[in-house]
Motif scaffolding. Structure first.
Motif, mmCIF file in Angstrom:
data_model
loop_
_atom_site.group_PDB
_atom_site.id
_atom_site.type_symbol
_atom_site.label_atom_id
_atom_site.label_comp_id
_atom_site.label_asym_id
_atom_site.label_seq_id
_atom_site.Cartn_x
_atom_site.Cartn_y
_atom_site.Cartn_z
ATOM 1 N N GLU A 117 0.828 -1.211 0.000
ATOM 2 C CA GLU A 117 0.000 0.000 0.000
ATOM 3 C C GLU A 117 0.863 1.262 0.000
ATOM 4 O O GLU A 117 0.441 2.313 -0.486
ATOM 5 N N GLU A 118 2.076 1.158 0.521
ATOM 6 C CA GLU A 118 2.999 2.296 0.541
ATOM 7 C C GLU A 118 3.798 2.419 -0.748
ATOM 8 O O GLU A 118 4.665 3.291 -0.867
ATOM 9 N N GLY A 119 3.535 1.541 -1.715
ATOM 10 C CA GLY A 119 4.217 1.615 -3.003
ATOM 11 C C GLY A 119 5.550 0.902 -3.060
ATOM 12 O O GLY A 119 6.334 1.105 -3.992
ATOM 13 N N LYS A 120 5.837 0.065 -2.089
ATOM 14 C CA LYS A 120 7.109 -0.649 -2.052
ATOM 15 C C LYS A 120 7.030 -1.945 -2.859
ATOM 16 O O LYS A 120 5.961 -2.414 -3.224
ATOM 17 N N ALA A 121 8.206 -2.504 -3.143
ATOM 18 C CA ALA A 121 8.296 -3.808 -3.794
ATOM 19 C C ALA A 121 8.548 -4.855 -2.718
ATOM 20 O O ALA A 121 9.528 -4.759 -1.977
ATOM 21 N N VAL A 122 7.668 -5.835 -2.639
ATOM 22 C CA VAL A 122 7.813 -6.901 -1.654
ATOM 23 C C VAL A 122 8.219 -8.188 -2.362
ATOM 24 O O VAL A 122 7.575 -8.605 -3.324
ATOM 25 N N ILE A 123 9.305 -8.785 -1.892
ATOM 26 C CA ILE A 123 9.738 -10.093 -2.394
ATOM 27 C C ILE A 123 9.657 -11.070 -1.228
ATOM 28 O O ILE A 123 10.304 -10.862 -0.198
ATOM 29 N N SER A 124 8.882 -12.126 -1.395
ATOM 30 C CA SER A 124 8.735 -13.105 -0.322
ATOM 31 C C SER A 124 9.296 -14.460 -0.735
ATOM 32 O O SER A 124 8.984 -14.983 -1.805
#
Length: 207
Positions: free
Chosen positions: A88-95
């Motif tokens: 939601e904050e515009g970040k890139a999440v890699i899991s």
């Protein structure tokens, strides 16, 4: 604010996920993203405690449904505390792993059923589904050989080779079911070749 993106890395134990996650993170940073790297089970204080229970090799008596519920609980906390807010904050999440792991390990290899896993996890993940999932495909025997060379094995890694073969085949089944999202890559290829294939796919998402 740019739109956040959610990418997951899947594959059998020893398939090289950590290496590719690090390389992908650098690529995304070069393209202006604030990158959040997380893992399953884990990624939050509560989820890491659950991880300790799930992977503790002393708990060989753990029931498959208990295992599924514990993974879902760790996932719910991770989504609520890290994945959701970061996207939601515009970040890139890699899991490193997400719900696909539960589908394969508990749904297919443990025999609980794919739909059972999706049903249990529906409330845990909410609206957060990866835009792309990279499956690093590797024969079970090679994956376990690599892990044995790296460190002491945990409860899941100590499962029989038959179990790990079911996991490897389960991932292929999942990729066939959802080819638009899941990109299957031969994990025996050189690291840089795998990285280049991942970059090509991600470039199409971020541009």
């Amino acid at each position: 604010m740019s739109k956040g993106i959610f990418i997951t890395m899947e594959g059998p134990d020893g398939s090289g996920k950590s290496t590719q996650i690090a390389l992908l993170s650098e690529y995304l940073k070069e393209n202006g993203y604030d990158v959040i790297i997380t893992r399953e089970p884990g990624g939050t204080r509560i989820s890491e405690k659950i991880r300790e229970i799930i992977l503790n090799k002393e708990y060989q008596e753990m029931n498959p449904m208990t295992e599924l519920m514990l993974y879902a609980s760790a996932r719910a906390q991770l989504v609520n505390e890290v994945i959701g807010p970061s996207i939601e904050e515009g970040k890139a999440v890699i899991s490193d792993r997400f719900v696909d792991s539960s589908v394969v390990y508990q749904g297919i290899a443990r025999g609980l059923g794919i739909e059972t896993v999706y049903s249990v996890n529906a409330h845990a993940i909410g609206k957060y589904v990866p835009q792309v999932t990279f499956l690093l495909d590797l024969p079970a025997e090679e994956g376990i050989r690599r892990k044995k060379n790296q460190a002491e094995l945990d409860r899941m890694e100590l499962e029989s080779i038959e179990f790990h073969k079911k996991v490897a085949e389960g991932y292929r089944t999942l990729a066939d079911r959802d080819p638009e999202r899941i990109v299957k890559i031969d994990a025996s290829l050189p690291i840089d070749e795998i990285c280049d294939m991942i970059k090509v796919k991600v470039k199409g998402i971020i541009e």
